[in-house]
Each structure stands twice: as structure tokens, then as C-alpha cells.
Design an enzyme around this catalytic site. Structure first.
Site, PDB file in Angstrom:
ATOM      1  CG  ASN A 148       5.197  -7.736   8.043  1.00 36.17           C
ATOM      2  OD1 ASN A 148       4.154  -8.364   7.906  1.00 36.17           O
ATOM      3  ND2 ASN A 148       5.252  -6.588   8.716  1.00 36.17           N
ATOM      4  CB  VAL A 186      11.450  -1.720   2.667  1.00 35.80           C
ATOM      5  CG1 VAL A 186      11.574  -2.279   4.066  1.00 35.80           C
ATOM      6  CG2 VAL A 186       9.995  -1.387   2.328  1.00 35.80           C
ATOM      7  CE1 TYR A 242      -1.286  -4.848   0.085  1.00 35.74           C
ATOM      8  CE2 TYR A 242      -2.800  -6.570  -0.639  1.00 35.74           C
ATOM      9  CZ  TYR A 242      -1.938  -6.049   0.319  1.00 35.74           C
ATOM     10  OH  TYR A 242      -1.739  -6.731   1.501  1.00 35.74           O
ATOM     11  CB  ILE A 272      -4.636 -10.378   9.184  1.00 37.82           C
ATOM     12  CG1 ILE A 272      -4.298 -11.516   8.206  1.00 37.82           C
ATOM     13  CG2 ILE A 272      -4.067 -10.658  10.577  1.00 37.82           C
ATOM     14  CD1 ILE A 272      -4.942 -12.859   8.495  1.00 37.82           C
ATOM     15  CB  SER A 288      -2.005 -10.214  -0.099  1.00 38.35           C
ATOM     16  OG  SER A 288      -3.388  -9.972   0.064  1.00 38.35           O
ATOM     17  CE  LYS A 317       1.327  -7.441  -0.052  1.00 37.55           C
ATOM     18  NZ  LYS A 317       2.458  -7.585   0.870  1.00 37.55           N
TER      19      LYS A 317
HETATM   20  P1  NAP Z   1       0.219  -2.515   8.973  1.00 35.76           P
HETATM   21  O1  NAP Z   1      -0.562  -2.754  10.214  1.00 35.76           O
HETATM   22  O2  NAP Z   1      -0.148  -1.349   8.129  1.00 35.76           O
HETATM   23  O3  NAP Z   1       1.776  -2.450   9.347  1.00 35.76           O
HETATM   24  C1  NAP Z   1       2.720  -2.273   8.344  1.00 35.76           C
HETATM   25  C2  NAP Z   1       4.005  -1.761   8.957  1.00 35.76           C
HETATM   26  O4  NAP Z   1       4.945  -1.566   7.873  1.00 35.76           O
HETATM   27  C3  NAP Z   1       3.841  -0.418   9.650  1.00 35.76           C
HETATM   28  O5  NAP Z   1       4.528  -0.405  10.874  1.00 35.76           O
HETATM   29  C4  NAP Z   1       4.459   0.548   8.656  1.00 35.76           C
HETATM   30  O6  NAP Z   1       5.029   1.691   9.246  1.00 35.76           O
HETATM   31  C5  NAP Z   1       5.550  -0.297   8.026  1.00 35.76           C
HETATM   32  N1  NAP Z   1       5.972   0.261   6.754  1.00 35.76           N
HETATM   33  C6  NAP Z   1       5.193   0.819   5.789  1.00 35.76           C
HETATM   34  N2  NAP Z   1       5.945   1.263   4.778  1.00 35.76           N
HETATM   35  C7  NAP Z   1       7.237   0.988   5.106  1.00 35.76           C
HETATM   36  C8  NAP Z   1       8.467   1.224   4.460  1.00 35.76           C
HETATM   37  N3  NAP Z   1       8.526   1.849   3.282  1.00 35.76           N
HETATM   38  N4  NAP Z   1       9.610   0.808   5.062  1.00 35.76           N
HETATM   39  C9  NAP Z   1       9.565   0.193   6.270  1.00 35.76           C
HETATM   40  N5  NAP Z   1       8.414  -0.045   6.936  1.00 35.76           N
HETATM   41  C10 NAP Z   1       7.256   0.350   6.365  1.00 35.76           C
HETATM   42  O7  NAP Z   1       0.168  -3.784   8.005  1.00 35.76           O
HETATM   43  P2  NAP Z   1      -0.237  -5.316   8.316  1.00 35.76           P
HETATM   44  O8  NAP Z   1      -1.702  -5.438   8.136  1.00 35.76           O
HETATM   45  O9  NAP Z   1       0.389  -5.771   9.570  1.00 35.76           O
HETATM   46  O10 NAP Z   1       0.427  -6.026   7.051  1.00 35.76           O
HETATM   47  C11 NAP Z   1       1.732  -6.606   7.089  1.00 35.76           C
HETATM   48  C12 NAP Z   1       1.985  -7.296   5.773  1.00 35.76           C
HETATM   49  O11 NAP Z   1       1.001  -8.311   5.551  1.00 35.76           O
HETATM   50  C13 NAP Z   1       1.906  -6.355   4.551  1.00 35.76           C
HETATM   51  O12 NAP Z   1       2.861  -6.735   3.593  1.00 35.76           O
HETATM   52  C14 NAP Z   1       0.506  -6.611   4.027  1.00 35.76           C
HETATM   53  O13 NAP Z   1       0.390  -6.296   2.659  1.00 35.76           O
HETATM   54  C15 NAP Z   1       0.370  -8.091   4.300  1.00 35.76           C
HETATM   55  N6  NAP Z   1      -1.030  -8.520   4.380  1.00 35.76           N
HETATM   56  C16 NAP Z   1      -1.858  -8.013   5.316  1.00 35.76           C
HETATM   57  C17 NAP Z   1      -3.186  -8.439   5.353  1.00 35.76           C
HETATM   58  C18 NAP Z   1      -4.151  -7.933   6.371  1.00 35.76           C
HETATM   59  O14 NAP Z   1      -5.343  -8.298   6.266  1.00 35.76           O
HETATM   60  N7  NAP Z   1      -3.760  -7.156   7.340  1.00 35.76           N
HETATM   61  C19 NAP Z   1      -3.640  -9.378   4.421  1.00 35.76           C
HETATM   62  C20 NAP Z   1      -2.753  -9.874   3.471  1.00 35.76           C
HETATM   63  C21 NAP Z   1      -1.448  -9.434   3.462  1.00 35.76           C
HETATM   64  P3  NAP Z   1       4.206   3.090   9.286  1.00 35.76           P
HETATM   65  O15 NAP Z   1       3.332   3.007  10.476  1.00 35.76           O
HETATM   66  O16 NAP Z   1       5.293   4.121   9.364  1.00 35.76           O
HETATM   67  O17 NAP Z   1       3.432   3.168   7.982  1.00 35.76           O
END
Ligand code: NAP
Length: 253
Positions: free
Chosen positions: A89, A63, A163, A196, A151, A167
Site C-alpha cells: 500500500n 519499501v 505515478y 479517496i 490507481s 501504477k
Molecule cells: P498517504 O495518506 O500518503 O499514506 C501513505 C503512507 O505510506 C504514509 O504513511 C507514508 O509515510 C507511507 N510511505 C511513504 N513512502 C514510504 C516508504 N518508502 N516506505 C514505507 N512507507 C512509506 O497515501 P494514501 O492516499 O493512503 O494511499 C495509499 C495507497 O493507495 C498508495 O499506494 C496510493 O498511491 C494509492 N492510491 C491512493 C489514492 C487516493 O486517492 N488517496 C488513489 C489511488 C491510489 P510518510 O508519512 O512517512 O510519508
């Protein structure tokens, strides 16, 4: 929007919240375009959506890279003939204190590489995908929905200068795009999750995780499907645009 038969693109769909989003919309009857940098994870998400009985295709793309995003969006519209929804996402973390001090001595700082990597994926990536999706939705002239993942950390979280900046920017861009794109029937919303249970959070040290969860009023991490449910609400509610939905178990930064 009734998502049955509509095409929804989910970035970062290989795991975590992105995989839950894909499955949520698959169960609602949408066709899924799943984009990620990890081919193996992407194939697994795709297979799980196909099991539900909908069309799901994978797009290996970064992305943060303009050519990669344009190429993927061209391919999605060629494959499905339409694009009705985008969920921005994909996201990464590269945490560090602005300046780290130990025993009165400066022992580290957030590097430019840490800053830039997070801005590139979490801010520029959202901009690029939204721009390319909006262009294609406008050309089809049937409207659409864009949802961005912000976030709870947008309010300012220690160790997350990069971050937090990204965000907060995502939440602000959501307001701009809601205003600019309303005339084309495109609604734009954001969801700001609290903490999460995903690989991103589970990769933290247990002590850091315990410290993080103890002040949460509901006393637990959120589940990815609870975020998918909130994104689903934004798709379904035709009055929702230009706002950021907070889904954080009552925690305030
Ligand atoms: P995650 O488990 O780390 O999954 C993120 C996914 O995005 C992974 O499959 C990753 O692929 C992919 N990705 C990373 N860089 C990318 C790029 N340049 N182009 C395309 N895909 C890419 O994250 P998550 O916890 O599910 O979070 C999802 C979203 O929610 C994020 O925007 C995060 O900031 C937001 N969020 C999460 C939380 C939380 O507590 N988890 C809280 C607030 C907000 P790779 O495996 O190749 O890296």
C-alpha cells in the site's frame, strides 16, 4: 482466506488507506505487521489495532530500500513465525507536468528526482516487498495472498507521468505474479482506487480538489474503508487472482 489468526503485513500503514486496511483486518481477527517510514503514525495505527484485541507490531522501514525491506521481512517472520498476507500500500506522489509552458515559454519540467522518487517507492517498493513476502510464503508452503495498490491514474493522468508509469507497472506485475505464484498456492490481486479521502488527496489545493471531484459519477471522494473492504474481498474470495479491482465511484480517466 479466513484471516482469523493469520499474519498480514501492510506497508504504508501509518495513515490513510494503510491505517484503514490495518483496522479492517484487525476487526476480522488477523495479526498485523505494520510497516511505514513514520514512527509516530505507525505507533498510532498499532495502538488502534491493539484496542481491537489483536496482536499488532510496528516495523519502521523504507519499501524503496532493499536492505530495509529484507530486514523488516526477516523480523516479521521471526516475530510472528508466519506470513500469510502482504498488502503493498505504501505510495507517494511527486506531481509535475512533463514540460510546463506559460505564455509560450517553457517554465518547468518533471525533474529526474521527481520521477525517480515515485518509481523507487511505488514500483520498486512493491517489487521488493512482494519478492521477499513470496519467498517466505513459498518456504512455509501454505500459500498466501498478495494485494497491490494500483490507481485509476494507471490509465494516464495529467501531471503524473511518474505515478502513472508506476501504477500501470503495479497492475502488470500483479498479472505476472499471479501466474508465477499460483503453483505455490499464492494469489495476487490489485485494487485500483479512484480518488479517496486521505492525507495524500487532502493536501491538494481546494480548487484542484473541486476540479478533480466534479466529473465523478457518484459525486464524492471514496473513503479509505471502502478500499479496505475491496482488499478484504480479494483475501476472502479464493477464485480471485491476476486481476485489478476498480473501486472508483464510476470515474474513467
Ligand atoms: P498517504 O495518506 O500518503 O499514506 C501513505 C503512507 O505510506 C504514509 O504513511 C507514508 O509515510 C507511507 N510511505 C511513504 N513512502 C514510504 C516508504 N518508502 N516506505 C514505507 N512507507 C512509506 O497515501 P494514501 O492516499 O493512503 O494511499 C495509499 C495507497 O493507495 C498508495 O499506494 C496510493 O498511491 C494509492 N492510491 C491512493 C489514492 C487516493 O486517492 N488517496 C488513489 C489511488 C491510489 P510518510 O508519512 O512517512 O510519508
Amino acid at each position: 482466506m479466513d484471516v482469523r489468526g493469520k499474519t498480514i503485513l501492510v506497508t504504508g500503514a501509518g495513515r490513510g488507506i494503510g491505517r484503514s486496511l490495518a483496522l479492517h483486518f484487525a476487526r476480522k481477527g488477523a495479526s498485523l505487521a505494520l510497516l511505514d517510514t513514520n514512527a509516530e503514525d505507525l505507533a498510532e495505527s498499532c495502538a488502534r489495532c491493539s484496542e481491537v484485541g489483536v496482536v499488532a507490531r510496528s516495523y519502521l522501514a523504507d519499501v524503496a530500500n532493499e536492505d530495509s525491506v529484507v530486514g523488516a521481512l526477516d523480523q516479521v517472520t521471526a516475530d510472528f513465525g508466519r506470513l500469510d498476507g502482504l498488502i503493498n500500500n505504501a505510495g507517494i506522489v511527486r506531481d509535475a507536468l512533463l514540460v510546463k509552458v506559460k505564455d509560450g515559454q517553457v517554465v518547468g519540467k518533471m525533474t529526474l528526482a521527481q520521477w525517480q522518487a515515485v518509481i523507487d517507492v511505488n514500483l520498486t517498493g512493491v517489487f521488493l516487498c512482494a519478492r521477499e513476502a513470496a519467498q517466505r510464503m513459498i518456504q512455509r508452503a501454505v500459500g498466501g495472498v498478495i494485494v497491490n495498490l494500483s490507481s485509476i491514474s494507471r490509465a494516464g493522468n495529467v501531471g503524473q507521468t511518474n505515478y502513472t508509469a508506476a501504477k500501470a507497472g503495479v497492475a502488470a506485475m500483479t498479472v505476472v505474479w499471479a501466474k508465477e505464484l499460483a503453483r505455490y498456492g499464492i494469489r495476487v490481486g490489485a485494487v485500483a482506487p479512484g480518488f479517496i479521502r486521505t492525507p495524500m488527496v487532502e493536501s491538494m489545493k481546494p480548487e484542484a480538489l473541486a476540479k478533480m471531484t466534479s466529473p465523478i459519477p457518484l459525486g464524492r471522494l471514496g473513503e479509505p474503508q471502502e478500499i479496505a473492504h475491496a482488499v478484504g474481498f480479494i483475501f476472502e474470495n479464493e477464485l480471485f487472482t491476476g486481476r485489478c479491482l476498480e473501486v472508483d465511484a464510476g470515474l474513467r480517466m
